[in-house]
Design an enzyme around this catalytic site. Sequence first.
Site, PDB file in Angstrom:
ATOM      1  N   VAL A   1       0.844  -1.310  -0.049  1.00 31.59           N
ATOM      2  CA  VAL A   1      -0.007   0.062   0.111  1.00 31.59           C
ATOM      3  C   VAL A   1       0.823   1.295   0.037  1.00 31.59           C
ATOM      4  O   VAL A   1       0.679   2.347  -0.768  1.00 31.59           O
ATOM      5  CB  VAL A   1      -0.955  -0.091   1.154  1.00 31.59           C
ATOM      6  CG1 VAL A   1      -1.658   1.503   1.283  1.00 31.59           C
ATOM      7  CG2 VAL A   1      -1.931  -1.325   1.185  1.00 31.59           C
TER       8      VAL A   1
ATOM      9  N   LYS B   1      -6.443  -1.044   9.437  1.00 35.78           N
ATOM     10  CA  LYS B   1      -7.890  -1.288  10.108  1.00 35.78           C
ATOM     11  C   LYS B   1      -7.507  -1.768  11.655  1.00 35.78           C
ATOM     12  O   LYS B   1      -8.227  -1.396  12.522  1.00 35.78           O
ATOM     13  CB  LYS B   1      -8.707  -2.172   9.395  1.00 35.78           C
ATOM     14  CG  LYS B   1      -7.991  -3.444   9.092  1.00 35.78           C
ATOM     15  CD  LYS B   1      -8.284  -4.016   7.906  1.00 35.78           C
ATOM     16  CE  LYS B   1      -7.214  -5.313   7.559  1.00 35.78           C
ATOM     17  NZ  LYS B   1      -7.166  -5.666   6.314  1.00 35.78           N
TER      18      LYS B   1
ATOM     19  N   GLY C   1     -10.879  -0.535   1.570  1.00 28.09           N
ATOM     20  CA  GLY C   1      -9.601  -0.591   0.714  1.00 28.09           C
ATOM     21  C   GLY C   1      -9.564   0.629  -0.383  1.00 28.09           C
ATOM     22  O   GLY C   1      -9.712   1.777   0.168  1.00 28.09           O
TER      23      GLY C   1
ATOM     24  N   ILE D   1     -12.080   1.568  -2.190  1.00 27.39           N
ATOM     25  CA  ILE D   1     -13.455   2.362  -2.333  1.00 27.39           C
ATOM     26  C   ILE D   1     -13.372   3.397  -1.370  1.00 27.39           C
ATOM     27  O   ILE D   1     -13.213   3.320   0.046  1.00 27.39           O
ATOM     28  CB  ILE D   1     -14.676   1.094  -1.824  1.00 27.39           C
ATOM     29  CG1 ILE D   1     -14.482   0.030  -2.530  1.00 27.39           C
ATOM     30  CG2 ILE D   1     -15.908   1.688  -2.273  1.00 27.39           C
ATOM     31  CD1 ILE D   1     -15.195  -1.277  -2.245  1.00 27.39           C
TER      32      ILE D   1
ATOM     33  N   GLY E   1      -2.273 -12.598  -3.522  1.00 25.60           N
ATOM     34  CA  GLY E   1      -1.844 -11.500  -2.387  1.00 25.60           C
ATOM     35  C   GLY E   1      -3.327 -10.987  -1.896  1.00 25.60           C
ATOM     36  O   GLY E   1      -3.233  -9.875  -1.049  1.00 25.60           O
TER      37      GLY E   1
ATOM     38  N   GLU F   1      -4.915 -12.119   4.246  1.00 27.18           N
ATOM     39  CA  GLU F   1      -3.784 -11.548   5.083  1.00 27.18           C
ATOM     40  C   GLU F   1      -2.904 -12.624   5.431  1.00 27.18           C
ATOM     41  O   GLU F   1      -2.868 -13.691   5.049  1.00 27.18           O
ATOM     42  CB  GLU F   1      -4.545 -11.403   6.330  1.00 27.18           C
ATOM     43  CG  GLU F   1      -5.835 -10.462   6.391  1.00 27.18           C
ATOM     44  CD  GLU F   1      -5.499  -8.914   6.126  1.00 27.18           C
ATOM     45  OE1 GLU F   1      -4.504  -8.397   6.902  1.00 27.18           O
ATOM     46  OE2 GLU F   1      -5.976  -8.264   5.099  1.00 27.18           O
TER      47      GLU F   1
ATOM     48  N   LYS G   1     -13.489  -3.947  10.181  1.00 29.34           N
ATOM     49  CA  LYS G   1     -14.180  -3.028   9.143  1.00 29.34           C
ATOM     50  C   LYS G   1     -15.419  -2.838   9.380  1.00 29.34           C
ATOM     51  O   LYS G   1     -15.788  -1.474   9.498  1.00 29.34           O
ATOM     52  CB  LYS G   1     -13.847  -3.675   7.785  1.00 29.34           C
ATOM     53  CG  LYS G   1     -12.558  -3.771   7.414  1.00 29.34           C
ATOM     54  CD  LYS G   1     -12.466  -4.614   6.120  1.00 29.34           C
ATOM     55  CE  LYS G   1     -11.186  -4.894   5.518  1.00 29.34           C
ATOM     56  NZ  LYS G   1     -11.115  -5.887   4.496  1.00 29.34           N
TER      57      LYS G   1
ATOM     58  N   GLY H   1      -5.337  -4.099  -2.407  1.00 31.66           N
ATOM     59  CA  GLY H   1      -4.317  -4.034  -3.554  1.00 31.66           C
ATOM     60  C   GLY H   1      -3.506  -2.460  -3.635  1.00 31.66           C
ATOM     61  O   GLY H   1      -4.040  -1.724  -2.922  1.00 31.66           O
TER      62      GLY H   1
HETATM   63  N1  HSE Z   1      -7.169  -9.672   3.274  1.00 33.66           N
HETATM   64  C1  HSE Z   1      -8.124  -8.035   3.063  1.00 33.66           C
HETATM   65  C2  HSE Z   1      -9.176  -8.989   2.160  1.00 33.66           C
HETATM   66  C3  HSE Z   1      -7.319  -7.320   2.577  1.00 33.66           C
HETATM   67  O1  HSE Z   1      -9.216  -9.976   1.575  1.00 33.66           O
HETATM   68  O2  HSE Z   1     -10.206  -7.933   1.754  1.00 33.66           O
HETATM   69  C4  HSE Z   1      -7.885  -6.005   2.596  1.00 33.66           C
HETATM   70  O3  HSE Z   1      -8.247  -5.580   3.804  1.00 33.66           O
END
Ligand code: HSE
Length: 382
Positions: free
Chosen positions: A11, A87, A116, A118, A169, A172, A187, A285
């Site tokens: 990020v 988060k 993310g 959005i 990727g 987590e 979240k 991403g």
């Molecule tokens: N592991 C999280 C997902 C990454 O798959 O949404 C973004 O928070």
Amino acid sequence: MSIAILGYGVVGSGAYEILTKAGYKVSRVLDVRSYPELGSTLTYDIEDILNDKEITVVAEAIGGNTFSYDFVSRALKAGKHVVSSNKHLICSYYKELHALAKENGVTLRFTASAGGGIPWLYNLKRGKLCDRIEKVMGIMNGTTNYILDAMIHDSRDFSDVLKEAQQLGYAEANPSADIDGFDVARKTAISSSIAFDAVVSENDVMVFGLRNIKKGDIDYISEHCGKTVRYLGYGVRTENGVAAFVEPTLLPIDALEANVRTNNNMISLFGEYVGRLSFYGQGAGKYPTGNALAQDIINILQGDTALTFSETDAVICNEEVKRSYFIRTDAAVKLDFEASSEMIGETRYIFTETVSVAQMHDIAEKILAEDPESFFAGMEAE
Ligand code: HSE
């Protein structure tokens, strides 16, 4: 006025590229690794950032809640505005960090921490300016949506798709956060804290994981009630407080969420005036999340430094939301709110009458003690 970025991972490097291409000056990047391409911009010492008067905004993209907490609190104390995509940090220290920002006359932004790429939290804040948010709800985790989508549409196995999501990727570092629901719980807690002006902690969020779902569950649900499954976080304003929960959820096949494919997210707010507003896109991403981080920074540089937050804890009322449930278990249970139940071999498939979220999660603990592979899903009312 210049910018520092803490963490040059996925990020942080995305935000760096986006900001520099857009003509903004990132004067320092902190990391423990070596990045020759960053030249003298790279530092290993947080003091270089804290003592630099030119740096007015610090972007945190380290992750976790130890170093990030230390560096972010010191940056706020040094009078720097902070943005974060983290988060875990925001959820763990929501009140403390806001209080520090207030004390030091700076702001704290964290749009990228839920949704993310959005601009969900940004628009949630805007959405409640003069409206009353009744509910926030949605797909907040790309990994679990990717898994469900592949199980439903390509008949693939949970563990195969999880491995692929890790390689891509999406997952987590410890995918338990994705498939056991902690990621969505965080979240949901952050979204609910903003929506309802009261701090919801991740421990307040009742969670059913997705880990136990089998292809057979998806087929049974489709054959018996023509529905499909998505993994949703919910924050609901109730009569006396807030309910917050994360559950695999049965949905009509034409529901918007049911048609969110691959690793996309879709999060919605339900306002008294505006009705439903839904936000769809990439929840993770390098460039999507880096872009959300960069937007928060640019907003601050353009003078939008207002800090709004609630200092009071939410009253958690998970007993005030009622819904029906689907349960698949080998435990010998007979619930007094079963609407229908069928035995196939040793396995019982149950659809329940409406029952409160709190009561169902209590009972689920007992069922899981007897059969740890049991699967639970809430049902979205039509
Ligand atoms: N592991 C999280 C997902 C990454 O798959 O949404 C973004 O928070």
